[in-house]
Scaffold this active site. Structure first.
Site, PDB file in Angstrom:
ATOM      1  N   GLU A  40     125.805  29.592  51.663  1.00 45.78           N
ATOM      2  CA  GLU A  40     125.140  28.508  52.298  1.00 45.78           C
ATOM      3  C   GLU A  40     123.944  27.945  51.406  1.00 45.78           C
ATOM      4  O   GLU A  40     123.303  28.848  51.100  1.00 45.78           O
ATOM      5  CB  GLU A  40     125.053  28.491  53.602  1.00 45.78           C
ATOM      6  CG  GLU A  40     126.537  28.304  54.577  1.00 45.78           C
ATOM      7  CD  GLU A  40     126.110  28.311  56.080  1.00 45.78           C
ATOM      8  OE1 GLU A  40     125.012  28.406  56.305  1.00 45.78           O
ATOM      9  OE2 GLU A  40     127.120  28.386  56.771  1.00 45.78           O
ATOM     10  N   LYS A  66     144.550  18.426  40.091  1.00 42.59           N
ATOM     11  CA  LYS A  66     145.464  17.472  39.690  1.00 42.59           C
ATOM     12  C   LYS A  66     145.623  17.398  38.196  1.00 42.59           C
ATOM     13  O   LYS A  66     145.957  18.336  37.544  1.00 42.59           O
ATOM     14  CB  LYS A  66     145.294  15.839  40.292  1.00 42.59           C
ATOM     15  CG  LYS A  66     145.276  15.918  41.735  1.00 42.59           C
ATOM     16  CD  LYS A  66     145.448  14.798  42.602  1.00 42.59           C
ATOM     17  CE  LYS A  66     145.292  15.162  44.015  1.00 42.59           C
ATOM     18  NZ  LYS A  66     145.115  13.921  44.854  1.00 42.59           N
ATOM     19  N   ARG A  95     142.594  24.320  43.727  1.00 46.59           N
ATOM     20  CA  ARG A  95     142.548  23.192  44.721  1.00 46.59           C
ATOM     21  C   ARG A  95     141.147  23.132  45.031  1.00 46.59           C
ATOM     22  O   ARG A  95     140.485  24.188  45.681  1.00 46.59           O
ATOM     23  CB  ARG A  95     143.328  23.702  45.910  1.00 46.59           C
ATOM     24  CG  ARG A  95     144.764  23.859  45.597  1.00 46.59           C
ATOM     25  CD  ARG A  95     145.655  23.685  46.749  1.00 46.59           C
ATOM     26  NE  ARG A  95     145.829  22.306  46.882  1.00 46.59           N
ATOM     27  CZ  ARG A  95     146.823  21.551  46.288  1.00 46.59           C
ATOM     28  NH1 ARG A  95     147.658  22.240  45.654  1.00 46.59           N
ATOM     29  NH2 ARG A  95     146.794  20.306  46.554  1.00 46.59           N
ATOM     30  N   ASP A 100     136.931   7.003  42.762  1.00 45.70           N
ATOM     31  CA  ASP A 100     137.864   7.887  42.984  1.00 45.70           C
ATOM     32  C   ASP A 100     138.764   8.354  42.114  1.00 45.70           C
ATOM     33  O   ASP A 100     140.005   7.730  42.004  1.00 45.70           O
ATOM     34  CB  ASP A 100     138.642   7.854  44.531  1.00 45.70           C
ATOM     35  CG  ASP A 100     139.333   9.018  44.813  1.00 45.70           C
ATOM     36  OD1 ASP A 100     139.217  10.137  44.219  1.00 45.70           O
ATOM     37  OD2 ASP A 100     139.611   9.179  46.289  1.00 45.70           O
ATOM     38  N   TYR A 152     129.310  35.053  51.032  1.00 48.92           N
ATOM     39  CA  TYR A 152     128.834  33.789  51.603  1.00 48.92           C
ATOM     40  C   TYR A 152     127.543  33.055  50.692  1.00 48.92           C
ATOM     41  O   TYR A 152     126.733  33.801  50.651  1.00 48.92           O
ATOM     42  CB  TYR A 152     128.324  34.061  53.140  1.00 48.92           C
ATOM     43  CG  TYR A 152     129.044  33.406  54.012  1.00 48.92           C
ATOM     44  CD1 TYR A 152     128.925  32.018  54.133  1.00 48.92           C
ATOM     45  CD2 TYR A 152     130.103  33.869  54.821  1.00 48.92           C
ATOM     46  CE1 TYR A 152     129.720  31.133  55.034  1.00 48.92           C
ATOM     47  CE2 TYR A 152     130.927  33.121  55.697  1.00 48.92           C
ATOM     48  CZ  TYR A 152     130.534  31.415  55.828  1.00 48.92           C
ATOM     49  OH  TYR A 152     131.442  30.822  56.695  1.00 48.92           O
ATOM     50  N   THR A 175     139.258  15.481  42.917  1.00 50.19           N
ATOM     51  CA  THR A 175     139.925  16.619  42.925  1.00 50.19           C
ATOM     52  C   THR A 175     139.773  17.258  42.001  1.00 50.19           C
ATOM     53  O   THR A 175     139.597  16.784  40.702  1.00 50.19           O
ATOM     54  CB  THR A 175     141.074  16.499  43.406  1.00 50.19           C
ATOM     55  OG1 THR A 175     141.915  15.853  42.539  1.00 50.19           O
ATOM     56  CG2 THR A 175     141.126  15.833  44.858  1.00 50.19           C
TER      57      THR A 175
HETATM   58  C1  LIG Z   1     144.436  13.573  46.113  1.00 52.82           C
HETATM   59  C2  LIG Z   1     143.521  12.307  46.282  1.00 52.82           C
HETATM   60  C3  LIG Z   1     142.521  12.751  47.416  1.00 52.82           C
HETATM   61  C4  LIG Z   1     142.695  13.701  48.068  1.00 52.82           C
HETATM   62  O1  LIG Z   1     142.459  15.007  47.656  1.00 52.82           O
HETATM   63  P1  LIG Z   1     142.972  16.453  48.838  1.00 52.82           P
HETATM   64  O2  LIG Z   1     142.475  17.614  48.151  1.00 52.82           O
HETATM   65  O3  LIG Z   1     144.419  16.351  49.056  1.00 52.82           O
HETATM   66  O4  LIG Z   1     142.218  15.949  50.110  1.00 52.82           O
HETATM   67  C5  LIG Z   1     141.689  11.860  47.491  1.00 52.82           C
HETATM   68  N1  LIG Z   1     141.796  10.640  46.830  1.00 52.82           N
HETATM   69  C6  LIG Z   1     142.654  10.393  45.931  1.00 52.82           C
HETATM   70  C7  LIG Z   1     142.618   9.236  45.181  1.00 52.82           C
HETATM   71  C8  LIG Z   1     143.639  11.385  45.781  1.00 52.82           C
HETATM   72  O5  LIG Z   1     144.654  10.915  44.840  1.00 52.82           O
END
Ligand SMILES: *Cc1c(COP(=O)(O)O)cnc(C)c1O
Length: 420
Positions: A53, A231, A237, A202, A51, A228
């Site tokens: 925090e 991807k 993740r 994003d 942990y 994220t």
């Molecule tokens: C995949 C994605 C997210 C969210 O990610 P998660 O890990 O699935 O919560 C947010 N914004 C965009 C543009 C995404 O493609």
């Protein structure tokens, strides 16, 4: 026998089956990838037990001698790779990272401008069924319906500006989940500056392309960068928020204690490993190849009569409107799945069908590129997709065998490391 096999044979068998599935199939979901054996190993460590925090040097628990160093490495690598002043590597995933942005800059009821989900945006950009669209006032832009091949299906920046001037959002999101074209960060920055909004880029889908120099960077244009890590960036993740020093404190406080408790240290370690991998020359080659593969696949599909939204791609993904083939997206996706080609059905802009039974499919090249498959294989992939989408059960069986053969020739990274 592994500890998992002896303790829980049911879960062990399912993990093994999933590994076989990932090995044998052509995975074309653009948000997925294969992490390296090193990333996989880092995410399955005893860091799980700790942990912590707070942030490095400012924790609420003792015993942080190693954890502080792990998180500091992840932060420093993110800053160096993306060229940002500040990075927070604690968000549990992309959606919580975006929620932290709302917490940092908005009060409930305030206005946020983002791309509509059926136009290619993400749920968390103010779409109605998301908390971001019910606790905040979501105003949504889209893509151009008409125009020539240079404008149709592309983000409507005139609409973005009109809505921004009329609705005065506090935050503007750019980026999405089904955007096959380059995001014009300078144009969004100009609009955000004009209305005094915080611009959030994003880059969840394209972070690996940005890191590898295959998509322009939002640095210097966006106030906040959300991404994220799992991807195109090819990490575990998780997620990161990056910014200038100006917004560092607000973002950090929003993530902890605003939204989350203890960070997932095993994930932080795996993010650090992925960032190290992504800073190498090999990864730059990977990012470029992802884009070349997507472009080649798009051209091959277009030549076979497939209707590509926006006419093609600049990045890792293709959005295909199957109306011209007379096959609904879900029917096509399920047939392809039976043939060992994994895609997702997806709404296309101005879709006349319902979101759970839309007109399109979305496909991407990050995973096949991680296996070392190059542009020379794209005519074959396009041919399989065409045969399955327009063919019968017999075709599906044939294609499944052909796919498995190609997959055997290009083993996926990470997977064999798990085999007992
Ligand atoms: C995949 C994605 C997210 C969210 O990610 P998660 O890990 O699935 O919560 C947010 N914004 C965009 C543009 C995404 O493609």
């Amino acid at each position: 026998m592994s500890a998992l096999q002896s303790t829980d044979p049911e879960i062990a068998a399912l993990v093994a089956a999933e590994e076989r599935l990932q090995a044998d199939t052509l995975r074309l979901i653009p948000s997925e990838n294969y992490v390296s054996a090193a990333v996989l190993e880092a995410s399955g460590t005893v860091l799980q037990n700790k942990y912590s925090e707070g942030y490095p040097g400012k924790r609420y628990y003792e015993g942080q001698q190693n954890i502080d160093q792990v998180e500091t490495l992840a932060i420093e690598r993110a800053k160096a790779l993306f060229g940002v002043e500040h990075a927070n590597v604690q968000p549990y995933s992309g959606s919580p990272a975006n929620l932290a942005v709302y917490l940092a800059f908005l009060k409930p009821g305030d206005t946020v401008l983002g791309m509509a989900l059926p136009m290619g945006g993400h749920l968390t950009h103010g779409w109605g069924v998301s908390a971001t669209g019910s606790w905040f006032r979501g105003v949504q832009y889209g893509v151009r319906r008409d125009g020539d091949s240079e404008t149709r299906g592309r983000t409507d920046l005139d609409q973005v500006r009109e809505l921004a001037l009329k609705e005065r959002p506090k935050v503007i999101f750019c980026g999405g989940t089904a955007v096959p074209r380059t995001i014009d960060f300078p144009a969004f920055a100009e609009i955000a500056r004009e209305v005094g909004a915080v611009l959030v880029a994003d880059i969840a889908h394209i972070a690996g392309l940005v890191a590898g120099g295959a998509h322009p960077s939002p640095v210097g244009y966006a106030d906040v960068i959300s991404t994220t890590t799992h991807k195109t960036l090819r990490g575990p993740r998780g997620a990161m928020l990056m910014s200038t020093e100006e917004h560092a404190r607000a973002l950090d406080r929003a993530v902890f204690p605003g939204l989350q408790g203890g960070p997932h240290n095993q994930t932080t370690a795996a993010i650090a490993v992925a960032l190290r991998e992504a800073s190498g020359e090999e990864f730059r080659g990977y990012a470029r190849q992802v884009v070349s593969n997507a472009r080649a696949l798009g051209e091959e599909l277009a030549a076979r009569g497939f209707d590509l939204v926006s006419g093609g791609t600049d990045n890792h993904l293709l959005l295909i409107d199957l109306s011209s083939k007379g096959v609904p997206g879900k029917v096509a996706a399920k047939a392809l799945d039976r043939a060992g080609i994994v895609v997702n059905y997806n709404s296309v802009p101005y879709d006349t069908r319902k979101p759970f039974d839309p007109s399109g499919i979305r496909i991407g090249t990050p995973s096949l590129t991680s296996r070392g498959i190059g542009a020379d294989a794209m005519p074959q992939v396009a041919e399989w997709i065409d045969r399955v989408v327009t063919g019968d059960g017999e075709v599906v069986t044939k294609v499944r065998a052909e796919v498995a053969e190609l997959m055997r020739a290009y083993p996926a990274p990470g997977l064999s490391a798990l085999r007992p």
